[in-house]
Design a protein around this motif. Structure first.
Motif, PDB file in Angstrom:
ATOM      1  N   GLY A  84      46.719  30.315  43.592  1.00 51.07           N
ATOM      2  CA  GLY A  84      46.775  31.424  42.643  1.00 51.07           C
ATOM      3  C   GLY A  84      46.503  32.765  43.297  1.00 51.07           C
ATOM      4  N   PHE A  85      45.518  32.811  44.188  1.00 55.37           N
ATOM      5  CA  PHE A  85      45.175  34.074  44.828  1.00 55.37           C
ATOM      6  C   PHE A  85      46.087  34.393  46.010  1.00 55.37           C
ATOM      7  N   ALA A  86      46.966  33.464  46.367  1.00 59.92           N
ATOM      8  CA  ALA A  86      47.944  33.726  47.422  1.00 59.92           C
ATOM      9  C   ALA A  86      49.233  34.313  46.857  1.00 59.92           C
ATOM     10  N   ARG A  87      49.404  34.260  45.529  1.00 54.54           N
ATOM     11  CA  ARG A  87      50.623  34.772  44.905  1.00 54.54           C
ATOM     12  C   ARG A  87      50.515  36.268  44.652  1.00 54.54           C
ATOM     13  N   ARG A  88      51.677  36.884  44.447  1.00 50.65           N
ATOM     14  CA  ARG A  88      51.739  38.306  44.115  1.00 50.65           C
ATOM     15  C   ARG A  88      52.281  38.479  42.704  1.00 50.65           C
ATOM     16  N   GLY A  89      52.029  39.654  42.161  1.00 47.13           N
ATOM     17  CA  GLY A  89      52.657  40.030  40.903  1.00 47.13           C
ATOM     18  C   GLY A  89      52.141  39.322  39.677  1.00 47.13           C
ATOM     19  N   GLU A  90      50.891  38.939  39.648  1.00 46.64           N
ATOM     20  CA  GLU A  90      50.321  38.325  38.456  1.00 46.64           C
ATOM     21  C   GLU A  90      48.824  38.597  38.416  1.00 46.64           C
ATOM     22  N   ASP A  91      48.234  38.384  37.229  1.00 45.85           N
ATOM     23  CA  ASP A  91      46.791  38.577  37.076  1.00 45.85           C
ATOM     24  C   ASP A  91      46.089  37.355  37.664  1.00 45.85           C
ATOM     25  N   LYS A  92      45.576  37.495  38.866  1.00 44.77           N
ATOM     26  CA  LYS A  92      44.973  36.366  39.567  1.00 44.77           C
ATOM     27  C   LYS A  92      43.658  35.913  38.934  1.00 44.77           C
ATOM     28  N   PHE A  93      43.026  36.797  38.192  1.00 43.25           N
ATOM     29  CA  PHE A  93      41.717  36.467  37.619  1.00 43.25           C
ATOM     30  C   PHE A  93      41.817  35.954  36.180  1.00 43.25           C
ATOM     31  N   ALA A  94      43.037  35.845  35.658  1.00 39.93           N
ATOM     32  CA  ALA A  94      43.209  35.391  34.271  1.00 39.93           C
ATOM     33  C   ALA A  94      42.635  33.991  34.088  1.00 39.93           C
ATOM     34  N   GLY A  95      41.772  33.842  33.098  1.00 40.53           N
ATOM     35  CA  GLY A  95      41.199  32.546  32.782  1.00 40.53           C
ATOM     36  C   GLY A  95      40.087  32.085  33.704  1.00 40.53           C
ATOM     37  N   ILE A  96      39.659  32.937  34.632  1.00 44.07           N
ATOM     38  CA  ILE A  96      38.603  32.564  35.576  1.00 44.07           C
ATOM     39  C   ILE A  96      37.305  33.277  35.181  1.00 44.07           C
ATOM     40  N   ASP A  97      36.258  32.532  35.001  1.00 37.87           N
ATOM     41  CA  ASP A  97      34.964  33.078  34.579  1.00 37.87           C
ATOM     42  C   ASP A  97      34.184  33.539  35.804  1.00 37.87           C
ATOM     43  N   THR A  98      34.347  34.795  36.166  1.00 39.13           N
ATOM     44  CA  THR A  98      33.669  35.332  37.345  1.00 39.13           C
ATOM     45  C   THR A  98      32.395  36.071  36.951  1.00 39.13           C
ATOM     46  N   ARG A  99      31.574  36.316  37.950  1.00 32.95           N
ATOM     47  CA  ARG A  99      30.429  37.215  37.798  1.00 32.95           C
ATOM     48  C   ARG A  99      30.377  38.086  39.037  1.00 32.95           C
ATOM     49  N   ASP A 100      29.752  39.246  38.931  1.00 36.80           N
ATOM     50  CA  ASP A 100      29.715  40.181  40.050  1.00 36.80           C
ATOM     51  C   ASP A 100      28.467  39.988  40.892  1.00 36.80           C
ATOM     52  N   CYS A 101      28.635  40.130  42.200  1.00 32.61           N
ATOM     53  CA  CYS A 101      27.464  40.191  43.070  1.00 32.61           C
ATOM     54  C   CYS A 101      26.951  41.638  43.069  1.00 32.61           C
ATOM     55  N   ALA A 102      25.935  41.927  43.837  1.00 34.84           N
ATOM     56  CA  ALA A 102      25.283  43.238  43.783  1.00 34.84           C
ATOM     57  C   ALA A 102      26.218  44.382  44.142  1.00 34.84           C
ATOM     58  N   ASN A 103      27.195  44.149  45.036  1.00 32.54           N
ATOM     59  CA  ASN A 103      28.094  45.252  45.409  1.00 32.54           C
ATOM     60  C   ASN A 103      29.297  45.371  44.474  1.00 32.54           C
ATOM     61  N   GLY A 104      29.310  44.578  43.390  1.00 33.93           N
ATOM     62  CA  GLY A 104      30.361  44.672  42.390  1.00 33.93           C
ATOM     63  C   GLY A 104      31.540  43.760  42.604  1.00 33.93           C
ATOM     64  N   SER A 105      31.601  43.061  43.721  1.00 32.23           N
ATOM     65  CA  SER A 105      32.726  42.164  43.997  1.00 32.23           C
ATOM     66  C   SER A 105      32.614  40.907  43.139  1.00 32.23           C
ATOM     67  N   PRO A 106      33.731  40.433  42.592  1.00 28.72           N
ATOM     68  CA  PRO A 106      33.690  39.224  41.752  1.00 28.72           C
ATOM     69  C   PRO A 106      33.377  37.973  42.580  1.00 28.72           C
ATOM     70  N   LEU A 107      32.538  37.119  42.024  1.00 24.81           N
ATOM     71  CA  LEU A 107      32.247  35.818  42.618  1.00 24.81           C
ATOM     72  C   LEU A 107      32.945  34.749  41.792  1.00 24.81           C
ATOM     73  N   LEU A 108      33.670  33.860  42.440  1.00 27.55           N
ATOM     74  CA  LEU A 108      34.386  32.797  41.742  1.00 27.55           C
ATOM     75  C   LEU A 108      33.431  31.660  41.402  1.00 27.55           C
ATOM     76  N   PRO A 109      33.678  30.941  40.320  1.00 32.29           N
ATOM     77  CA  PRO A 109      32.760  29.877  39.896  1.00 32.29           C
ATOM     78  C   PRO A 109      32.890  28.623  40.746  1.00 32.29           C
ATOM     79  N   ASP A 110      31.762  27.951  40.940  1.00 30.47           N
ATOM     80  CA  ASP A 110      31.715  26.597  41.518  1.00 30.47           C
ATOM     81  C   ASP A 110      32.277  26.496  42.925  1.00 30.47           C
ATOM     82  N   VAL A 111      32.184  27.554  43.714  1.00 34.90           N
ATOM     83  CA  VAL A 111      32.676  27.487  45.086  1.00 34.90           C
ATOM     84  C   VAL A 111      31.641  26.813  45.985  1.00 34.90           C
ATOM     85  N   ALA A 112      32.071  26.425  47.195  1.00 33.96           N
ATOM     86  CA  ALA A 112      31.156  25.760  48.117  1.00 33.96           C
ATOM     87  C   ALA A 112      30.087  26.722  48.628  1.00 33.96           C
ATOM     88  N   ALA A 113      30.474  27.983  48.811  1.00 32.47           N
ATOM     89  CA  ALA A 113      29.530  29.007  49.275  1.00 32.47           C
ATOM     90  C   ALA A 113      30.124  30.374  48.992  1.00 32.47           C
TER      91      ALA A 113
END
Length: 305
Positions: A84-113
């Motif tokens: 999904g994040f390798a594709r172009r021309g679409e909302d890559k974050f649609a349907g993904i429940d992210t949260r922001d780290c301290a610098n504002g960058s989105p963190l993806l759920p349930d990742v290994a690290a």
């Protein structure tokens, strides 16, 4: 010496890498993310990591001019997230429940690290920029397997068969020898090691074999569907398609792959070889045992669905 870019990437693919999604926010605050396998460590003290971005990437300025980013290391069951994040021309974050780290960058759920980074420096690197980040925070999960990219396709890390698992007693060692996961892994490794080298007589590699045999029924398939079956990112699959086209084995119409007559003839031979090899491997089992083995494996797969 001049390099064929596709062949050079194939050679580089012999070195396994992890798969990550790098995230940040653009100047307007919109979330930005892209799949990258170029992530690597640089320094422990200070804590520095690096990755590289293609100068043609549409998100180039957001990453090279921004103040920070996050590295999300994907688990082995997050192939669709990577695609999904390798594709172009679409909302890559649609349907993904992210949260922001301290610098504002989105963190993806349930990742290994994940690693929160402030941009340390950006360097020229041919057709890429090398982005170095200082890690300001991180988190990881124990006992999860990460997604790997190797030989142009997704893979998972496994303990090498030569590495013996520790056993406290002969009884424990006996259990390991009878453990289902151990037996399945050993059988798969032995099967692949015996079959894949035989493909060289047909002048193809394992990635090309998977595409050809998948199309052997004569029907066209979209690249997205093929990508899911062969566990290969779309860019690498497109390269395979170009190789097969150059060999006269494949025709590409829009987003679809279809075998040529020459490709169909080869695919039929490959299927015949696979069936012949399977017969050899299973020759020690009776017909009933062979069918029982296959049906049992199907039931086992469905139990995890």
């Amino acid at each position: 010496m001049s390099f064929d870019p596709k062949d050079f990437r194939r050679a580089l693919g012999q070195f396994p890498t992890g798969v990550t999604v790098i995230t940040t926010r653009d100047a307007g605050g919109a979330p930005i993310g892209m799949t990258a396998s170029s992530f690597n460590t640089l320094s422990i003290d200070p804590a520095l990591v690096l990755w590289s971005i293609d100068k043609r990437a549409w998100s180039l300025e957001s990453f090279t001019k921004g103040r920070g980013f996050a590295v999300n290391v994907l688990r082995n069951d997050q192939v669709e997230l990577s695609n999904g994040f390798a594709r172009r021309g679409e909302d890559k974050f649609a349907g993904i429940d992210t949260r922001d780290c301290a610098n504002g960058s989105p963190l993806l759920p349930d990742v290994a690290a994940w690693f929160e980074c402030n941009t340390w420096e950006v360097y020229e690197g041919g057709d890429h920029f090398i982005i170095v980040g200082e890690v300001t925070d991180y988190h990881y999960e124990e006992n999860v397997s990460s997604l790997v990219f190797h030989n142009g396709r997704y893979a998972v890390p496994l303990t090498h068969p030569a590495v013996k698992a520790p056993a406290e007693s002969l009884q424990a060692h006996g259990f390991l020898d009878d453990y289902l996961l151990y037996q399945l892994r050993q059988a798969l490794n032995a099967y692949a090691a015996d079959f894949y080298p035989q493909l060289s007589q047909f002048g193809i590699n394992t990635e090309e074999w998977r595409v050809l045999t998948l199309l052997a029924d004569g029907k066209p398939m979209t690249q997205e569907n093929i990508s899911r079956f062969v566990s290969q990112p779309l860019q690498e699959l497109a390269d395979i398609g170009e190789w097969l086209q150059e060999k006269g084995l494949l025709s590409v119409s829009g987003n679809e792959f279809r075998l040529t007559d020459k490709g169909q003839q080869l695919a039929d031979k490959l299927l015949g070889k696979a069936i012949e090899h399977e017969g050899k491997v299973l020759s020690g089992l009776g017909a009933g045992q062979q069918q029982c083995l296959k049906e049992g494996l199907k039931v086992l797969q469905r139990s995890f669905a």
